[in-house]
Design an enzyme around this catalytic site. Sequence first.
Site, PDB file in Angstrom:
ATOM      1  N   HIS A 186      94.569 -27.850 -72.540  1.00 55.75           N
ATOM      2  CA  HIS A 186      93.634 -28.975 -72.591  1.00 55.75           C
ATOM      3  C   HIS A 186      92.891 -29.174 -71.279  1.00 55.75           C
ATOM      4  O   HIS A 186      92.312 -30.231 -71.052  1.00 55.75           O
ATOM      5  CB  HIS A 186      94.383 -30.255 -72.964  1.00 55.75           C
ATOM      6  N   CYS A 219      79.783 -30.565 -65.505  1.00 53.81           N
ATOM      7  CA  CYS A 219      78.530 -31.201 -65.914  1.00 53.81           C
ATOM      8  C   CYS A 219      78.203 -30.763 -67.336  1.00 53.81           C
ATOM      9  O   CYS A 219      78.199 -29.564 -67.642  1.00 53.81           O
ATOM     10  CB  CYS A 219      77.392 -30.805 -64.973  1.00 53.81           C
ATOM     11  N   CYS A 227      75.779 -35.642 -61.969  1.00 50.70           N
ATOM     12  CA  CYS A 227      75.952 -34.309 -61.384  1.00 50.70           C
ATOM     13  C   CYS A 227      75.062 -34.190 -60.150  1.00 50.70           C
ATOM     14  O   CYS A 227      73.876 -34.510 -60.189  1.00 50.70           O
ATOM     15  CB  CYS A 227      75.586 -33.244 -62.412  1.00 50.70           C
ATOM     16  N   CYS A 243      72.149 -31.344 -60.996  1.00 47.01           N
ATOM     17  CA  CYS A 243      71.044 -31.517 -61.945  1.00 47.01           C
ATOM     18  C   CYS A 243      70.865 -32.949 -62.441  1.00 47.01           C
ATOM     19  O   CYS A 243      69.938 -33.216 -63.204  1.00 47.01           O
ATOM     20  CB  CYS A 243      71.238 -30.582 -63.140  1.00 47.01           C
ATOM     21  N   SER A 258     107.186 -32.099 -76.269  1.00 40.14           N
ATOM     22  CA  SER A 258     105.971 -32.328 -77.060  1.00 40.14           C
ATOM     23  C   SER A 258     106.352 -32.770 -78.462  1.00 40.14           C
ATOM     24  O   SER A 258     107.221 -32.175 -79.094  1.00 40.14           O
ATOM     25  CB  SER A 258     105.121 -31.058 -77.139  1.00 40.14           C
ATOM     26  N   GLN A 296     100.152 -28.374 -72.553  1.00 39.51           N
ATOM     27  CA  GLN A 296      99.189 -29.329 -73.103  1.00 39.51           C
ATOM     28  C   GLN A 296      98.838 -30.401 -72.073  1.00 39.51           C
ATOM     29  O   GLN A 296      97.983 -31.243 -72.324  1.00 39.51           O
ATOM     30  CB  GLN A 296      99.771 -29.988 -74.356  1.00 39.51           C
ATOM     31  N   ASN A 297      99.524 -30.363 -70.925  1.00 37.99           N
ATOM     32  CA  ASN A 297      99.324 -31.379 -69.895  1.00 37.99           C
ATOM     33  C   ASN A 297      98.127 -31.043 -69.016  1.00 37.99           C
ATOM     34  O   ASN A 297      97.747 -29.880 -68.874  1.00 37.99           O
ATOM     35  CB  ASN A 297     100.581 -31.504 -69.040  1.00 37.99           C
ATOM     36  N   VAL A 298      97.574 -32.066 -68.390  1.00 33.37           N
ATOM     37  CA  VAL A 298      96.397 -31.896 -67.535  1.00 33.37           C
ATOM     38  C   VAL A 298      96.719 -32.255 -66.094  1.00 33.37           C
ATOM     39  O   VAL A 298      95.823 -32.515 -65.299  1.00 33.37           O
ATOM     40  CB  VAL A 298      95.215 -32.749 -68.057  1.00 33.37           C
TER      41      VAL A 298
END
Length: 298
Positions: A135, A143, A194, A197, A235, A117-119
Amino acid sequence: MRMRPTLSWTPTADLLPGTTDLEPIVDALSAGGVLVLSGAGISTESGIPDYRGEGGSLSRHTPMTYQDFTGSAHARRRYWARSHLGWRTFGRARPNVGHLAVAALARDARVSGVITQNVDGLHQAAGSEGVVELHGSLDRVVCLSCRAIGPRRELARRLAAENPGFDPVAAGINPDGDADLTDAQVGDFRVVPCADCGGVLKPDVVFFGESVPPQRVEHCRRLVRESTALLVLGSSLTVMSGLRFVRQASQEGKPVLIVNRDPTRGDPHARTRVALPLGTALTTVADRLGIPVGGLAD
């Protein structure tokens, strides 16, 4: 499926008491095929605080929601100012012995896979392969218009160029890489669009209130089906995005084993909850199985 923006959960009196007995975990890993589900608690020994433990960031910080981020330019400016500063510290974090133990157990075929669940990318930095980032990851940006994905380091370079001299002192860093800054410290921080674009850039992570991609959820469900047991590490299982896999394992008759110092929302489905520090618990388990963990990663 949409991740419920649940920020708190109150334990009930009938939950499993914590134990220090590691034998159920040793026994499960002895048989192999154990799937790991990790949360913020496994990264605290790397200097990244968790959300809900003692001193957890939720006591002072409300994570960004998808609705706020997409609906308010002010919220995006505040988020990117805080995240840009936090990235400097967050990006320097290194795996701890808990991450290294998981990788060692996987190399020995005791662990069949890792859902995190960690980033923070620390499982991969420790050597774990095929990690499912439930996650997402802070080292990528996406973008919202053209869906182009790029490296966080390039965005950091662009933000630094647009905001020379931006170097406030943060009160703390949170598990999502967000630094604690006041509105005055955020000031007139400039957000960049971005480069392809001109659209709105967002970290390639699942915010509270945002959907976890269905194909990612199904991949995780398949990993649960193919496992012999589910080992939850660090967790509280407060949000449904992780709890659903605990419920699935329990419904399929597979042992759910939890290592977490505090009670969790998944305790009613678990055979045991070991209330020990993760680094200590995992290195002890690996030692009992005769699996060398090795030193800390550089």
